[in-house]
Design an enzyme around this catalytic site. Sequence first.
Site, PDB file in Angstrom:
ATOM      1  N   ASN A   9    -107.052  23.927  83.814  1.00 19.63           N
ATOM      2  CA  ASN A   9    -106.393  24.346  82.370  1.00 19.63           C
ATOM      3  C   ASN A   9    -107.232  25.178  81.864  1.00 19.63           C
ATOM      4  O   ASN A   9    -108.286  24.987  81.350  1.00 19.63           O
ATOM      5  CB  ASN A   9    -106.458  22.845  81.726  1.00 19.63           C
ATOM      6  CG  ASN A   9    -105.999  23.053  80.116  1.00 19.63           C
ATOM      7  OD1 ASN A   9    -105.475  24.151  79.833  1.00 19.63           O
ATOM      8  ND2 ASN A   9    -106.663  22.181  79.487  1.00 19.63           N
ATOM      9  N   TRP A  10    -106.790  26.273  81.827  1.00 19.30           N
ATOM     10  CA  TRP A  10    -107.862  27.240  80.977  1.00 19.30           C
ATOM     11  C   TRP A  10    -108.016  27.196  79.424  1.00 19.30           C
ATOM     12  O   TRP A  10    -108.912  28.027  78.940  1.00 19.30           O
ATOM     13  CB  TRP A  10    -107.132  28.677  81.398  1.00 19.30           C
ATOM     14  CG  TRP A  10    -107.826  29.194  82.681  1.00 19.30           C
ATOM     15  CD1 TRP A  10    -108.360  28.554  83.773  1.00 19.30           C
ATOM     16  CD2 TRP A  10    -107.046  30.546  83.228  1.00 19.30           C
ATOM     17  NE1 TRP A  10    -108.206  29.255  84.873  1.00 19.30           N
ATOM     18  CE2 TRP A  10    -107.623  30.384  84.682  1.00 19.30           C
ATOM     19  CE3 TRP A  10    -106.270  31.514  82.997  1.00 19.30           C
ATOM     20  CZ2 TRP A  10    -107.438  31.685  85.625  1.00 19.30           C
ATOM     21  CZ3 TRP A  10    -106.217  32.626  83.898  1.00 19.30           C
ATOM     22  CH2 TRP A  10    -106.527  32.461  85.240  1.00 19.30           C
ATOM     23  N   LYS A  11    -107.021  26.701  78.922  1.00 19.66           N
ATOM     24  CA  LYS A  11    -107.032  26.415  77.211  1.00 19.66           C
ATOM     25  C   LYS A  11    -107.233  27.970  76.706  1.00 19.66           C
ATOM     26  O   LYS A  11    -106.427  28.714  77.333  1.00 19.66           O
ATOM     27  CB  LYS A  11    -108.628  25.785  76.815  1.00 19.66           C
ATOM     28  CG  LYS A  11    -108.598  24.436  77.671  1.00 19.66           C
ATOM     29  CD  LYS A  11    -109.851  23.867  77.357  1.00 19.66           C
ATOM     30  CE  LYS A  11    -110.117  22.592  78.411  1.00 19.66           C
ATOM     31  NZ  LYS A  11    -110.768  21.607  77.516  1.00 19.66           N
ATOM     32  N   HIS A  96    -101.662  17.777  75.345  1.00 15.64           N
ATOM     33  CA  HIS A  96    -103.257  17.846  75.699  1.00 15.64           C
ATOM     34  C   HIS A  96    -103.850  17.299  74.457  1.00 15.64           C
ATOM     35  O   HIS A  96    -103.568  17.487  73.088  1.00 15.64           O
ATOM     36  CB  HIS A  96    -103.518  19.054  76.274  1.00 15.64           C
ATOM     37  CG  HIS A  96    -105.017  19.398  76.674  1.00 15.64           C
ATOM     38  ND1 HIS A  96    -106.122  19.338  75.665  1.00 15.64           N
ATOM     39  CD2 HIS A  96    -105.555  19.510  77.713  1.00 15.64           C
ATOM     40  CE1 HIS A  96    -107.255  19.297  76.486  1.00 15.64           C
ATOM     41  NE2 HIS A  96    -106.948  19.123  77.746  1.00 15.64           N
ATOM     42  N   GLU A  98    -106.435  18.447  72.670  1.00 18.19           N
ATOM     43  CA  GLU A  98    -106.889  19.254  71.805  1.00 18.19           C
ATOM     44  C   GLU A  98    -105.537  19.691  71.071  1.00 18.19           C
ATOM     45  O   GLU A  98    -105.986  19.881  69.584  1.00 18.19           O
ATOM     46  CB  GLU A  98    -107.319  20.414  72.485  1.00 18.19           C
ATOM     47  CG  GLU A  98    -108.745  20.234  73.144  1.00 18.19           C
ATOM     48  CD  GLU A  98    -109.152  20.935  74.479  1.00 18.19           C
ATOM     49  OE1 GLU A  98    -108.397  21.848  74.836  1.00 18.19           O
ATOM     50  OE2 GLU A  98    -110.144  20.427  75.061  1.00 18.19           O
ATOM     51  N   GLU A 168    -106.748  11.530  80.380  1.00 19.89           N
ATOM     52  CA  GLU A 168    -107.870  12.258  79.941  1.00 19.89           C
ATOM     53  C   GLU A 168    -108.813  11.594  78.788  1.00 19.89           C
ATOM     54  O   GLU A 168    -108.291  11.756  77.517  1.00 19.89           O
ATOM     55  CB  GLU A 168    -107.467  13.615  79.854  1.00 19.89           C
ATOM     56  CG  GLU A 168    -106.876  14.506  80.841  1.00 19.89           C
ATOM     57  CD  GLU A 168    -106.928  16.035  80.527  1.00 19.89           C
ATOM     58  OE1 GLU A 168    -107.392  16.668  81.310  1.00 19.89           O
ATOM     59  OE2 GLU A 168    -106.622  16.439  79.564  1.00 19.89           O
ATOM     60  N   GLY A 174    -114.668  18.093  78.280  1.00 23.14           N
ATOM     61  CA  GLY A 174    -115.588  19.271  77.759  1.00 23.14           C
ATOM     62  C   GLY A 174    -116.831  18.764  77.454  1.00 23.14           C
ATOM     63  O   GLY A 174    -117.581  19.493  76.738  1.00 23.14           O
ATOM     64  N   SER A 214    -114.132  16.610  82.455  1.00 20.88           N
ATOM     65  CA  SER A 214    -115.589  16.818  83.073  1.00 20.88           C
ATOM     66  C   SER A 214    -115.469  16.722  84.688  1.00 20.88           C
ATOM     67  O   SER A 214    -116.703  16.416  85.018  1.00 20.88           O
ATOM     68  CB  SER A 214    -116.698  16.343  82.432  1.00 20.88           C
ATOM     69  OG  SER A 214    -116.658  16.630  81.084  1.00 20.88           O
ATOM     70  N   GLY A 235    -110.730  21.407  83.314  1.00 18.24           N
ATOM     71  CA  GLY A 235    -110.857  22.511  82.373  1.00 18.24           C
ATOM     72  C   GLY A 235    -112.069  23.307  82.616  1.00 18.24           C
ATOM     73  O   GLY A 235    -111.828  24.402  83.557  1.00 18.24           O
ATOM     74  N   GLY A 236    -113.074  23.330  82.286  1.00 10.39           N
ATOM     75  CA  GLY A 236    -114.176  24.202  82.573  1.00 10.39           C
ATOM     76  C   GLY A 236    -114.516  24.572  83.589  1.00 10.39           C
ATOM     77  O   GLY A 236    -114.745  25.853  84.144  1.00 10.39           O
TER      78      GLY A 236
HETATM   79  C1  PEP Z   1    -108.821  19.601  80.286  1.00  7.37           C
HETATM   80  O1  PEP Z   1    -108.880  20.540  79.540  1.00  7.37           O
HETATM   81  O2  PEP Z   1    -107.846  18.988  80.323  1.00  7.37           O
HETATM   82  C2  PEP Z   1    -110.250  19.193  80.698  1.00  7.37           C
HETATM   83  C3  PEP Z   1    -110.174  18.080  81.311  1.00  7.37           C
HETATM   84  O3  PEP Z   1    -111.335  19.959  80.628  1.00  7.37           O
HETATM   85  P1  PEP Z   1    -112.774  19.824  80.971  1.00  7.37           P
HETATM   86  O4  PEP Z   1    -112.618  19.366  82.706  1.00  7.37           O
HETATM   87  O5  PEP Z   1    -113.548  21.036  80.711  1.00  7.37           O
HETATM   88  O6  PEP Z   1    -113.630  18.505  80.617  1.00  7.37           O
END
Ligand code: PEP
Length: 252
Positions: A9-11, A96, A98, A168, A174, A214, A235-236
């Site tokens: 997930n690049w956001k 999501h 966010e 999540e 993040g 994470s 994500g990251g």
């Molecule tokens: C996400 O964006 O869904 C996510 C889990 O981010 P991260 O892996 O950076 O925590």
Amino acid sequence: MRRKLLLGNWKMNKTPSEAVEFCKEAKELGKLARANKVDMGICVPYVDLVPVKKILKKSLIVGAENCHYLEKGAYTGEISIPMLKDIGIDWCIIGHSERRTYDNETSEKCNKKILALLANGITPVYCCGESLETFEANKTKEFVEEQIVTGFKDVSYDDAAKVVIAYEPIWAIGTGKNASKEIAEDICGFIRNVITKLYDRKVANKVRILYGGSVKPATVKEYLTQKDIDGALVGGASLDVNSYKELLTSLL
Ligand code: PEP
């Protein structure tokens, strides 16, 4: 047997040019993923969808990060499902945290999006998960159950297993503070039981449930070897192509 699924997930990261550079290196991963019975892909910002799809074609899943539930109309700044379909996109993240936090995305709204995506043959990746406050109050299960029950309202028996669920916990996204594999497995198993109550065991055994929060190449395997965790939403660690590749290779 549920296939493993690794979704990035690049956001709000990567310009189209940056996305192209990433994809030139990532496209070879598709073969390796398929050979090891893993589905792999990335969900990217709207403006990246066309160039990313052009390079990756069918080698990796390409998904959007959101959509509107209506076909068209006066909704400035929104993107419809027919628009996604027209450019060959067949996956989309919904709900999501966010978006729930910054864009007032409720589970009721997510439900409308899930129904519209299913009606158009697009796979919804429905995100759920609790805040740190809810976690610390030991109310995760009732909170997540409500998100699942509302998100799946009116989803037919035949369509239910087409929805991918991503658990999540917000406090793990993040933050570098991931949920332990035991916590993640406990909640993913609980979600599977909620699906059993809503439909039956047969459907629940087919639904893919991901953990997200994470996840890194060094930790991905400990989650994916849990009974009820079928993959990861990342994500990251999906932004750097080498780290993205390692998510797969560290499973092999
Ligand atoms: C996400 O964006 O869904 C996510 C889990 O981010 P991260 O892996 O950076 O925590």
